[in-house]
Structure formats: C-alpha cells, structure tokens
Enzyme design. Structure first.
Site, PDB file in Angstrom:
ATOM      1  N   LEU A 250       0.961  -1.316  -0.070  1.00 31.57           N
ATOM      2  CA  LEU A 250       0.012   0.140  -0.003  1.00 31.57           C
ATOM      3  C   LEU A 250       0.791   1.275  -0.009  1.00 31.57           C
ATOM      4  O   LEU A 250       0.037   2.295   0.131  1.00 31.57           O
ATOM      5  CB  LEU A 250      -0.811   0.094   1.326  1.00 31.57           C
ATOM      6  CG  LEU A 250      -1.779  -1.149   1.218  1.00 31.57           C
ATOM      7  CD1 LEU A 250      -2.877  -1.143   2.342  1.00 31.57           C
ATOM      8  CD2 LEU A 250      -2.895  -1.225  -0.092  1.00 31.57           C
ATOM      9  N   CYS A 251       2.184   0.967  -0.250  1.00 30.52           N
ATOM     10  CA  CYS A 251       2.939   2.451  -0.430  1.00 30.52           C
ATOM     11  C   CYS A 251       2.853   2.979  -1.773  1.00 30.52           C
ATOM     12  O   CYS A 251       2.964   2.485  -2.878  1.00 30.52           O
ATOM     13  CB  CYS A 251       4.424   1.976   0.080  1.00 30.52           C
ATOM     14  SG  CYS A 251       4.781   1.445   1.661  1.00 30.52           S
ATOM     15  N   HIS A 252       2.893   4.342  -1.659  1.00 31.94           N
ATOM     16  CA  HIS A 252       2.854   5.264  -2.915  1.00 31.94           C
ATOM     17  C   HIS A 252       4.138   5.064  -3.645  1.00 31.94           C
ATOM     18  O   HIS A 252       5.316   5.090  -2.931  1.00 31.94           O
ATOM     19  CB  HIS A 252       2.646   6.573  -2.796  1.00 31.94           C
ATOM     20  CG  HIS A 252       1.087   6.728  -2.147  1.00 31.94           C
ATOM     21  ND1 HIS A 252       0.760   6.672  -0.798  1.00 31.94           N
ATOM     22  CD2 HIS A 252      -0.182   7.002  -2.555  1.00 31.94           C
ATOM     23  CE1 HIS A 252      -0.716   6.827  -0.714  1.00 31.94           C
ATOM     24  NE2 HIS A 252      -1.117   7.288  -1.737  1.00 31.94           N
TER      25      HIS A 252
ATOM     26  N   MET B 105       8.689   4.452   5.073  1.00 31.69           N
ATOM     27  CA  MET B 105       8.812   3.393   4.929  1.00 31.69           C
ATOM     28  C   MET B 105       9.898   3.118   4.055  1.00 31.69           C
ATOM     29  O   MET B 105      10.584   1.962   3.857  1.00 31.69           O
ATOM     30  CB  MET B 105       7.332   2.840   4.100  1.00 31.69           C
ATOM     31  CG  MET B 105       6.302   2.598   5.044  1.00 31.69           C
ATOM     32  SD  MET B 105       6.461   1.523   6.628  1.00 31.69           S
ATOM     33  CE  MET B 105       6.803  -0.037   5.544  1.00 31.69           C
ATOM     34  N   GLU B 106      10.523   3.874   3.130  1.00 28.44           N
ATOM     35  CA  GLU B 106      11.498   3.969   2.228  1.00 28.44           C
ATOM     36  C   GLU B 106      12.715   3.929   3.048  1.00 28.44           C
ATOM     37  O   GLU B 106      13.805   3.052   2.732  1.00 28.44           O
ATOM     38  CB  GLU B 106      11.528   5.196   1.220  1.00 28.44           C
ATOM     39  CG  GLU B 106      10.478   4.905   0.156  1.00 28.44           C
ATOM     40  CD  GLU B 106       9.001   5.176   0.697  1.00 28.44           C
ATOM     41  OE1 GLU B 106       7.993   4.953  -0.169  1.00 28.44           O
ATOM     42  OE2 GLU B 106       8.857   5.860   1.779  1.00 28.44           O
TER      43      GLU B 106
ATOM     44  N   ASP C 185      24.069 -11.199   4.251  1.00 36.76           N
ATOM     45  CA  ASP C 185      24.252 -12.090   3.071  1.00 36.76           C
ATOM     46  C   ASP C 185      26.106 -12.416   2.711  1.00 36.76           C
ATOM     47  O   ASP C 185      26.604 -13.252   2.048  1.00 36.76           O
ATOM     48  CB  ASP C 185      23.751 -11.586   1.758  1.00 36.76           C
ATOM     49  CG  ASP C 185      23.803 -12.503   0.445  1.00 36.76           C
ATOM     50  OD1 ASP C 185      23.793 -13.732   0.826  1.00 36.76           O
ATOM     51  OD2 ASP C 185      24.230 -12.037  -0.579  1.00 36.76           O
TER      52      ASP C 185
END
EC number: 4.6.1.17
Length: 162
Positions: free
Chosen positions: A76-78, A113-114, A128
């Site tokens: 739901l992130c733009h 969120m980014e 990793d």
C-alpha cells in the site's frame, strides 16, 4: 497520534490512502538497523577481507536500491520520486555495525517506509555478504529514528539504539 489506521476503509478493508488533498512539503525520514557479529567478522568487513568483495559499498548500494523499490515490496506504499537516499554504515564497537538510511523528497506523503526498507535491505545485504564466515550475525533494532515534514509534523524516537 491518530487513533485510526489510515490503510483501512470504513468497512475495515485495506486500501491505498488518498493523498490528493495533502500539501506538498519537504519530507525526510531516517531509520536504523543494528547488526551484531563476531569481532573477527567485523574486522574482515572493515579491512575488506571477505570473499564476496567490498561489503560496505555493496550494502550501501543495496540499501539505496531497496528504498527506491519500497512500493514494489510494501503493497500500500505510494510510488515516490525520492530526491535523496543515503545509507551510512558505522562501527559501534568491536562486534556491532549501525546502518542508517535517510530518505527525502518534496511531496504529499512521507518517506518513513522507504527509510525502513533501505536500512533493512542494507542490513540483509551485510548478512548475505558475511554469512560465509559468520552465520550467527543478528540483525536487530530496526527502527524509525525520526521524520520531518508533512501533516503530522516532526517526530523523533527516544531510543537511538535498542
């Protein structure tokens, strides 16, 4: 703080928030992740002694790429036109690294969120790149440290490290 979850409509269904009526403002956010590893592993990271190459440069690039791909990963992130993504990796002590990801834009929705995604992807890339010599690395304390701009204003975490 809002008492309502903005990604749910009146019926409780998930939806993308409509930001069309929001003001365009400069918005920034910084997120942090902490990695704990064996001191010998951290020494190899710093000295460039791991088989996969330049661990820190690769993690920085991965974090930037992760931040840019946030709307592909978080439903739901733009999609945003980020104007800045920086990833800094700092030695905290002989067995811990701190990843800081800062994102910025001028727009109608925030970049929290980014920043969180960028810090996560950089931390996962560090894992990793180091797992061949240390499978026990722990990624902890993924957190938003602060944000500026937007309708809800500035916010800062009280906890710098977890």
């Amino acid at each position: 703080m809002s008492e309502q979850l903005t990604h749910l409509d009146q019926q409780g269904h998930a939806h993308m928030v409509d930001v069309s009526d929001k003001n365009i403002t400069k918005r920034t956010a910084t997120a942090q992740a902490i990695l704990t590893m064996q001191p010998a592993t951290l020494k190899k990271v710093i000295e460039g002694g791991l088989p996969k190459g330049d661990v820190l440069a690769t993690a920085r690039i991965a974090g930037i790429q992760g931040a840019k791909k946030t709307p592909e990963l978080i439903p739901l992130c733009h999609p945003l036109m980020l104007t800045k993504v920086s990833v800094d990796i700092n030695v905290i002590n002989d067995c811990e690294l701190e990843v800081l990801c800062t994102c910025a834009l001028t727009g109608k929705t925030g970049v929290e969120m980014e920043a969180l995604t960028g810090a996560s992807v950089a931390a996962l890339t560090l894992y990793d790149m180091c797992k061949a010599v240390d499978k026990g690395i722990v990624i902890r304390h993924l957190a938003l440290l602060g944000k500026k701009g937007g309708k809800s204003g500035d916010w800062s975490s009280q906890h710098v490290q977890g």
